[in-house]
Design a protein around this motif. Structure first.
Motif, mmCIF file in Angstrom:
data_model
loop_
_atom_site.group_PDB
_atom_site.id
_atom_site.type_symbol
_atom_site.label_atom_id
_atom_site.label_comp_id
_atom_site.label_asym_id
_atom_site.label_seq_id
_atom_site.Cartn_x
_atom_site.Cartn_y
_atom_site.Cartn_z
ATOM 1 N N GLY A 14 0.812 -1.290 -0.206
ATOM 2 C CA GLY A 14 0.116 0.001 0.038
ATOM 3 C C GLY A 14 0.813 1.208 -0.102
ATOM 4 N N THR A 15 2.023 1.106 -0.111
ATOM 5 C CA THR A 15 2.886 2.303 -0.070
ATOM 6 C C THR A 15 4.182 2.080 -0.726
ATOM 7 O OG1 THR A 15 4.396 3.483 1.547
ATOM 8 C CG2 THR A 15 3.678 1.518 2.409
ATOM 9 N N SER A 16 4.605 2.838 -1.471
ATOM 10 C CA SER A 16 6.034 2.694 -2.373
ATOM 11 C C SER A 16 7.162 3.036 -1.271
ATOM 12 C CB SER A 16 6.114 3.677 -3.321
ATOM 13 O OG SER A 16 5.919 4.896 -3.145
ATOM 14 N N GLN A 17 6.672 3.958 -0.348
ATOM 15 C CA GLN A 17 8.102 4.455 0.520
ATOM 16 C C GLN A 17 8.254 3.129 1.501
ATOM 17 O OE1 GLN A 17 9.706 7.223 0.873
ATOM 18 N NE2 GLN A 17 11.002 5.895 2.178
ATOM 19 N N GLY A 18 7.394 2.534 2.035
ATOM 20 C CA GLY A 18 7.798 1.094 2.798
ATOM 21 C C GLY A 18 8.471 0.003 1.904
ATOM 22 N N ILE A 19 8.336 -0.002 0.541
ATOM 23 C CA ILE A 19 8.863 -0.955 -0.241
ATOM 24 C C ILE A 19 10.522 -0.172 -0.284
ATOM 25 C CG2 ILE A 19 9.254 -1.815 -2.690
ATOM 26 C CD1 ILE A 19 6.028 -1.407 -2.515
ATOM 27 N N ILE A 20 10.643 1.087 -0.530
ATOM 28 C CA ILE A 20 11.902 1.608 -0.515
ATOM 29 C C ILE A 20 12.676 1.536 0.674
ATOM 30 C CG2 ILE A 20 13.078 3.934 -0.882
ATOM 31 C CD1 ILE A 20 10.670 4.552 -2.687
ATOM 32 N N SER A 21 11.873 1.857 1.716
ATOM 33 C CA SER A 21 12.643 1.724 2.959
ATOM 34 C C SER A 21 13.207 0.325 3.623
ATOM 35 C CB SER A 21 11.940 2.310 4.106
ATOM 36 O OG SER A 21 11.533 3.699 3.887
ATOM 37 N N ARG A 22 12.345 -0.751 3.261
ATOM 38 C CA ARG A 22 12.687 -1.809 3.633
ATOM 39 C C ARG A 22 13.955 -2.381 2.627
ATOM 40 N NH1 ARG A 22 8.600 -4.866 6.172
ATOM 41 N NH2 ARG A 22 9.501 -6.865 5.365
ATOM 42 N N SER A 23 13.820 -1.890 1.439
ATOM 43 C CA SER A 23 14.939 -2.266 0.383
ATOM 44 C C SER A 23 16.239 -1.937 0.764
ATOM 45 C CB SER A 23 14.425 -2.129 -0.968
ATOM 46 O OG SER A 23 13.358 -2.898 -1.237
ATOM 47 N N PHE A 24 16.327 -0.474 1.264
ATOM 48 C CA PHE A 24 17.492 0.229 1.658
ATOM 49 C C PHE A 24 18.007 -0.661 2.562
ATOM 50 C CE2 PHE A 24 19.295 2.719 4.801
ATOM 51 C CZ PHE A 24 20.340 3.694 4.001
ATOM 52 N N LEU A 25 17.333 -0.961 3.939
ATOM 53 C CA LEU A 25 18.209 -1.658 4.996
ATOM 54 C C LEU A 25 18.573 -3.031 4.129
ATOM 55 C CD1 LEU A 25 15.174 -1.551 7.704
ATOM 56 C CD2 LEU A 25 17.521 -0.448 7.420
ATOM 57 N N ALA A 26 17.892 -3.762 3.374
ATOM 58 C CA ALA A 26 18.706 -4.842 2.811
ATOM 59 C C ALA A 26 19.827 -4.607 1.896
ATOM 60 C CB ALA A 26 17.595 -5.693 1.776
#
Length: 399
Positions: A14-26
């Protein structure tokens, strides 16, 4: 090395920001595999965010009570008009700040404070705190809203006060981070004497559970063209649909072998369905959760669409770009003259002007014909979103 990352959105759907932030950590873990990564996560309501999938050493999650006291809201009705300061915004920032102030940040080599959405509450919550001088602050949208592409927000005294307030944050932060074009614009906007560094958004499939395929639409034609996302901030879907409609109307080959599936939000979907009801090849549907959306674009779609903000320029990097780069399929970016996509797409056949229907029609037709002949992997962005490039760009920020 020890990293502290303060996050505001780690949702899985439901949010592109969540996808971006999770991927940043990975990607941070992959770039520095022997480092310690601690995360502090602030959210506005309880949610199941599958935090166990994140490759970090520890994560503390806090649900913040941002309800503004009645007296503060009442006083604010007069106060912001007289002094151009919002007491409601100040209250929210103080809530964030009260949690950030409790963090023992001295033990960390590097600190990231990452914003989410248009209000930058995490960044502004750190405004008067000592942690700020050790922190890399990340902008994912222009701030304040008046400078957001396609926004109809007026330039009020309150917006100018927001600009002044953020100027203080930028001045005192260790460094600032954004995607490439936004970094340039923000550095100019805030008159910053320190460099705004560039770092693209990322996508990493390993921090998502993509097992839900229950709502995936199976394609019925040889070629499926697909758009998943919001229609907002000057994104024009109708010029693209008009171009496609002309293609299928004039050429029976395209009518028989192609379909255009849209998963959209942010507009009146019923009106869009009604407008294109005469063209059964155009299928307008509501959005899916991230797992179903990913699988539909990965396994069913043949050509995926990117809509940039417009119509004059787009200085943000759309969140879906790194995901679409990862699935190695053709894309068509509908873009203004000055945009992030125009900088990073390496082949002109994957991009068309958002104001030129004939160019869109020509580029889309070329991609359809090419895809009918070959399903080979393509690389519209080259190595821009690669692990190697991420580490090179992040090293410039940290060292």
């Amino acid at each position: 090395m020890k990293f502290l990352v303060i996050e505001q959105d780690l949702r899985v759907s439901g949010t592109s920001q969540g996808i971006i932030s999770r991927s940043f950590l990975a990607k941070l873990r992959r770039a520095y595999p022997n480092s310690i990564i601690d995360v502090v996560y602030f959210k506005q309501y309880s949610s199941e965010d599958q935090l166990d999938l994140l490759p970090v050493d520890s994560i503390e999650s806090f649900v913040l009570n941002l309800k503004t006291p009645f007296f503060t809201k009442w006083l604010n009705k007069i106060y912001w008009r007289l002094f151009h300061i919002s007491l409601v915004r100040n209250h929210i920032h103080k809530v964030y700040g009260s949690y950030i102030a409790k963090i023992d940040y001295h033990e960390y080599d590097h600190i990231f404070i990452r914003s989410a959405g248009l209000d930058c509450e995490t960044i502004l919550g750190a405004k008067d705190l000592p942690i700020l001088k050790n922190a890399v602050i990340t902008f994912n949208e222009p701030y304040p809203l008046f400078w957001c592409t396609g926004s109809s927000s007026p330039l009020t005294s309150l917006e100018l006060f927001k600009l002044k307030e953020m100027f203080e944050v930028v001045t005192h932060a260790k460094s600032c981070l954004a995607t490439a074009l936004l970094a340039e614009d923000m550095q100019y906007l805030y008159g910053s004497r320190k460099k705004f560094h560039a770092l693209p958004h990322q996508y990493d499939k390993n921090v998502f559970d993509l097992s839900d395929v229950s709502a995936v639409l199976k394609k019925k034609k040889k070629i499926m063209i697909s758009y998943h996302g919001a229609i907002q901030f000057g994104r024009d879907i109708e010029v693209l649909l008009d171009a496609y409609e002309e293609l299928v109307t004039k050429n029976p080959l395209y009518k028989e072998n192609t379909e255009f599936v849209l998963r959209v939000k942010g507009i009146d979907v019923k009106k869009l369905i009604a407008k294109y009801s005469r063209t059964p090849n155009i299928i307008v549907l509501y959005t899916l959760n991230f797992s179903n959306s990913c699988n539909e674009q990965m396994h069913e779609a043949d050509i995926n669409i990117i809509l940039e903000n417009g119509p004059l320029y787009c200085n943000i990097l759309v969140g879906k770009a790194p995901f679409l780069a990862a699935i190695l399929k053709p894309i068509l970016s509908i873009s203004p003259e000055r945009s992030e996509m125009r900088r990073i797409i390496i082949d002109d056949k994957y991009i068309a002007s958002c104001t030129d229907k004939e160019e869109i029609k020509q580029k889309l037709e070329n991609l359809i014909v090419s895809r009918m002949d070959s399903n080979e992997a393509v690389y519209p962005f080259g190595d821009y979103f690669s692990d190697e490039n991420f580490k090179v760009m992040l090293d410039k920020v940290l060292f």
